[in-house]
Design a protein around this motif. Sequence first.
Motif, mmCIF file in Angstrom:
data_model
loop_
_atom_site.group_PDB
_atom_site.id
_atom_site.type_symbol
_atom_site.label_atom_id
_atom_site.label_comp_id
_atom_site.label_asym_id
_atom_site.label_seq_id
_atom_site.Cartn_x
_atom_site.Cartn_y
_atom_site.Cartn_z
ATOM 1 N N GLU A 229 20.785 57.302 108.208
ATOM 2 C CA GLU A 229 20.523 57.167 106.780
ATOM 3 C C GLU A 229 21.739 56.691 106.001
ATOM 4 O OE1 GLU A 229 18.815 59.911 103.074
ATOM 5 O OE2 GLU A 229 19.086 60.760 105.090
ATOM 6 N N TYR A 230 22.925 57.152 106.380
ATOM 7 C CA TYR A 230 24.104 56.869 105.571
ATOM 8 C C TYR A 230 25.153 56.010 106.284
ATOM 9 C CZ TYR A 230 22.154 60.704 102.824
ATOM 10 O OH TYR A 230 21.320 61.501 102.093
ATOM 11 N N VAL A 231 25.429 56.321 107.529
ATOM 12 C CA VAL A 231 26.528 55.650 108.219
ATOM 13 C C VAL A 231 26.121 54.286 108.761
ATOM 14 C CG1 VAL A 231 28.198 55.832 110.100
ATOM 15 C CG2 VAL A 231 27.539 57.875 108.812
ATOM 16 N N GLN A 232 24.954 54.210 109.397
ATOM 17 C CA GLN A 232 24.536 52.956 110.023
ATOM 18 C C GLN A 232 24.413 51.796 109.037
ATOM 19 O OE1 GLN A 232 20.693 52.840 112.114
ATOM 20 N NE2 GLN A 232 21.831 52.110 113.906
ATOM 21 N N PRO A 233 23.851 51.998 107.830
ATOM 22 C CA PRO A 233 23.801 50.876 106.869
ATOM 23 C C PRO A 233 25.180 50.339 106.519
ATOM 24 C CG PRO A 233 22.303 52.608 106.198
ATOM 25 C CD PRO A 233 23.108 53.169 107.328
ATOM 26 N N ILE A 234 26.160 51.202 106.440
ATOM 27 C CA ILE A 234 27.515 50.748 106.128
ATOM 28 C C ILE A 234 28.063 49.898 107.264
ATOM 29 C CG2 ILE A 234 29.879 51.514 105.690
ATOM 30 C CD1 ILE A 234 28.730 53.979 104.344
ATOM 31 N N LEU A 235 27.780 50.318 108.501
ATOM 32 C CA LEU A 235 28.286 49.578 109.653
ATOM 33 C C LEU A 235 27.621 48.211 109.792
ATOM 34 C CD1 LEU A 235 28.456 52.460 112.311
ATOM 35 C CD2 LEU A 235 30.327 51.502 110.969
ATOM 36 N N LYS A 236 26.367 48.085 109.339
ATOM 37 C CA LYS A 236 25.624 46.833 109.504
ATOM 38 C C LYS A 236 25.823 45.848 108.364
ATOM 39 C CE LYS A 236 21.898 48.404 112.521
ATOM 40 N NZ LYS A 236 20.422 48.513 112.700
ATOM 41 N N GLN A 237 26.327 46.310 107.246
ATOM 42 C CA GLN A 237 26.473 45.400 106.119
ATOM 43 C C GLN A 237 27.572 44.378 106.389
ATOM 44 O OE1 GLN A 237 27.494 47.766 102.719
ATOM 45 N NE2 GLN A 237 29.588 48.132 103.380
ATOM 46 N N LYS A 238 27.436 43.216 105.774
ATOM 47 C CA LYS A 238 28.404 42.150 105.975
ATOM 48 C C LYS A 238 29.721 42.516 105.305
ATOM 49 C CE LYS A 238 25.009 38.414 106.255
ATOM 50 N NZ LYS A 238 24.562 37.108 105.688
#
Length: 244
Positions: A229-238
């Motif tokens: 929910e929180y960490v993965q979106p940060i890792l995937k963003q450009k």
Amino acid sequence: MGRVASLMQNNCAVQTAEAWLNPGAILEAFESRAARMVVWCHRQLAKFENPEEVGFLNALPLARSAQNSNELAQFGPFCLLVGFGRHQAAAIQELSADLIEASVAHCQLIVVSKFIEKLQQDIPGKGVKQMIEVLCYIYSLFLLHKHQGDFMSIDYLTPKQASLANDQLRTLYSKVRPNVVALVDSFNYTDHYLGSILGCYDGNVYPKLYEFAWKDPLNESDVIDGFHEYVQPILKQKPLITKL
């Protein structure tokens, strides 16, 4: 004057590691350390003396009259400040570290002397007194080794004598090691009271540590809650490219 004068003049006479198993030698070492550090503090405090003030440092003559460690123990470093008047704050500020070190030496003298004094009495139980004697020597020589700088700085011990004390300490460790678990268990602390995997009674440390780790809530799933929910979106963003 007699007792303190003797402690100020006499140095350690130990020549072998086994000689450190003499309670008199140990007690004299701690007495000399405490006395010399207190006298040194007195000499430094005297620099703050105001000739107009009466009763300045009147505790030192009393301390010098002490005839044994019990009497000497009544005169700690801070008793030298009796009647110190308005110069007390300046003296404490200037010599606070030295006074604390002298106080530590004073307290350790009391503990060691009472430990040795207790061993002069009958202690019931087969082999109990002998084991407590070993613990007394370990405690005393451990303190001597830990604070050997104090003993050498006052010219009571030589580096060779300090090394002999450490040699004897290692020998005592080997002697007490087979009984360490039994000595700890003699306090009769339960596993619940200790609240530690490392302190469990059966000694199965590593299996219990592994079992305890699996009970941790963070290990209930392969991925901790909130990662997707929180960490993965940060890792995937450009990544943002700076214009500087």
